[in-house]
Write a protein that holds these residues in place. Structure first.
Motif, mmCIF file in Angstrom:
data_model
loop_
_atom_site.group_PDB
_atom_site.id
_atom_site.type_symbol
_atom_site.label_atom_id
_atom_site.label_comp_id
_atom_site.label_asym_id
_atom_site.label_seq_id
_atom_site.Cartn_x
_atom_site.Cartn_y
_atom_site.Cartn_z
ATOM 1 N N LEU A 46 0.849 -1.199 0.000
ATOM 2 C CA LEU A 46 0.000 0.000 0.000
ATOM 3 C C LEU A 46 0.878 1.240 0.000
ATOM 4 C CD1 LEU A 46 -3.102 0.671 2.201
ATOM 5 C CD2 LEU A 46 -1.161 2.234 2.366
ATOM 6 N N TYR A 47 0.431 2.282 -0.717
ATOM 7 C CA TYR A 47 1.140 3.554 -0.613
ATOM 8 C C TYR A 47 0.179 4.713 -0.847
ATOM 9 C CZ TYR A 47 1.567 3.249 -5.771
ATOM 10 O OH TYR A 47 1.325 3.131 -7.123
ATOM 11 N N ILE A 48 0.508 5.844 -0.199
ATOM 12 C CA ILE A 48 -0.296 7.069 -0.277
ATOM 13 C C ILE A 48 0.653 8.244 -0.458
ATOM 14 C CG2 ILE A 48 -1.968 8.555 0.907
ATOM 15 C CD1 ILE A 48 -2.706 6.151 2.679
ATOM 16 N N PRO A 49 0.694 8.870 -1.640
ATOM 17 C CA PRO A 49 1.502 10.087 -1.790
ATOM 18 C C PRO A 49 0.927 11.205 -0.922
ATOM 19 C CG PRO A 49 0.857 9.174 -3.933
ATOM 20 C CD PRO A 49 0.035 8.476 -2.891
ATOM 21 N N SER A 54 4.052 14.524 -5.293
ATOM 22 C CA SER A 54 4.888 14.706 -4.105
ATOM 23 C C SER A 54 5.992 13.656 -4.062
ATOM 24 C CB SER A 54 4.028 14.594 -2.843
ATOM 25 O OG SER A 54 4.848 14.625 -1.684
ATOM 26 N N ASP A 55 7.164 14.061 -3.540
ATOM 27 C CA ASP A 55 8.254 13.115 -3.313
ATOM 28 C C ASP A 55 8.017 12.271 -2.057
ATOM 29 O OD1 ASP A 55 9.487 14.218 -5.477
ATOM 30 O OD2 ASP A 55 11.090 15.206 -4.371
ATOM 31 N N VAL A 56 7.152 12.742 -1.166
ATOM 32 C CA VAL A 56 6.946 12.092 0.136
ATOM 33 C C VAL A 56 5.743 11.147 0.060
ATOM 34 C CG1 VAL A 56 6.471 12.487 2.584
ATOM 35 C CG2 VAL A 56 7.944 14.080 1.336
ATOM 36 N N VAL A 164 6.675 0.669 -5.054
ATOM 37 C CA VAL A 164 6.109 2.001 -5.298
ATOM 38 C C VAL A 164 6.800 2.552 -6.542
ATOM 39 C CG1 VAL A 164 5.701 4.301 -4.348
ATOM 40 C CG2 VAL A 164 5.844 2.316 -2.812
ATOM 41 N N PRO A 165 6.079 2.784 -7.630
ATOM 42 C CA PRO A 165 6.729 3.191 -8.888
ATOM 43 C C PRO A 165 7.691 4.362 -8.738
ATOM 44 C CG PRO A 165 4.418 2.708 -9.280
ATOM 45 C CD PRO A 165 4.613 2.635 -7.789
ATOM 46 N N PHE A 166 7.335 5.355 -7.924
ATOM 47 C CA PHE A 166 8.172 6.536 -7.760
ATOM 48 C C PHE A 166 9.539 6.193 -7.170
ATOM 49 C CE2 PHE A 166 9.640 10.178 -5.210
ATOM 50 C CZ PHE A 166 9.722 11.138 -6.199
ATOM 51 N N PHE A 167 9.615 5.144 -6.349
ATOM 52 C CA PHE A 167 10.847 4.815 -5.638
ATOM 53 C C PHE A 167 11.658 3.697 -6.299
ATOM 54 C CE2 PHE A 167 8.421 6.933 -2.315
ATOM 55 C CZ PHE A 167 9.393 7.717 -1.707
#
Length: 202
Positions: A46-49, A54-56, A164-167
């Motif tokens: 699970l992830y929530i920008p 946002s980078d966080v 998480v795609p961003f990371f």
């Protein structure tokens, strides 16, 4: 006549949090193939920008087939420019550390007595990590995080959040708990705020 409502699941709690705070949430659940075990094991991610672009991010992970510390964790993360091989963990020094006559001091100390006396830092600290945590402003943010909740840890590249795609393929720093998920909405909101402040020092 009132009917007793079933308590919300961790996923439902975080879905409610995301909706109330106008954040997007991504959740996947994969069931492992059952063999002889009667118990169904799951892999949950699970992830929530914090906000759009946002980078966080708030990230939670559970792999019921694993038994190591990072089989189950939750935290707030953002990317940093250190090698992927860099790994570090910082936690608040507790009463058992102070009373234990065999407690080994960290191999890395910053020279700031207030900071060094209040935290335990993993020993294998690279030059890049020393540069980060020798920064007095960053030290103040770390101590603020531990004031919020003493079970929190600061980690670099300890948790695998490549899902998480961003990371994907990026080094990251996190404020985390292990062995369970963060579900307190007020605490998560405070951690989002602290991490955004923390990020400005990098």
């Amino acid at each position: 006549m009132e009917t007793n409502k079933s308590p919300l699941s961790p996923i439902e709690i975080l879905e409610v949090f995301a909706k109330k705070t106008n954040r997007e949430i991504s959740f996947t659940e994969t069931a492992y193939v059952k063999h002889t075990s009667r118990y169904q094991h799951y892999l949950r991610r699970l992830y929530i920008p914090n906000k759009i672009n946002s980078d966080v991010h708030f990230v939670s992970f559970l792999d019921q087939k694993r038994i190591d510390e990072f089989a189950n964790f939750s935290g707030i993360f953002f990317p940093i420019s250190v090698p992927l091989s860099s790994k570090i963990e910082i936690r608040k020094k507790n009463i058992l550390d102070k009373l234990n006559p065999f407690f080994k001091k960290s191999g890395f100390e910053t020279g700031n007595e207030e900071f060094d006396s209040g935290v335990v830092i993993s020993e294998n600290v690279s030059f890049e990590e020393q540069e980060i945590f020798n920064n007095r402003k960053i030290q103040k943010h770390v101590l603020k995080i531990f004031e919020l909740n003493e079970i929190l840890k600061i980690t670099i590249n300890q948790a695998n959040i490549n899902f998480v795609p961003f990371f994907e393929g990026k080094s990251h720093i996190g404020i985390i708990v292990t062995r369970h998920w963060l579900l307190d909405s007020e605490l998560i909101q405070n951690l989002f705020y602290l991490m955004e402040q923390f990020r400005k020092e990098f």
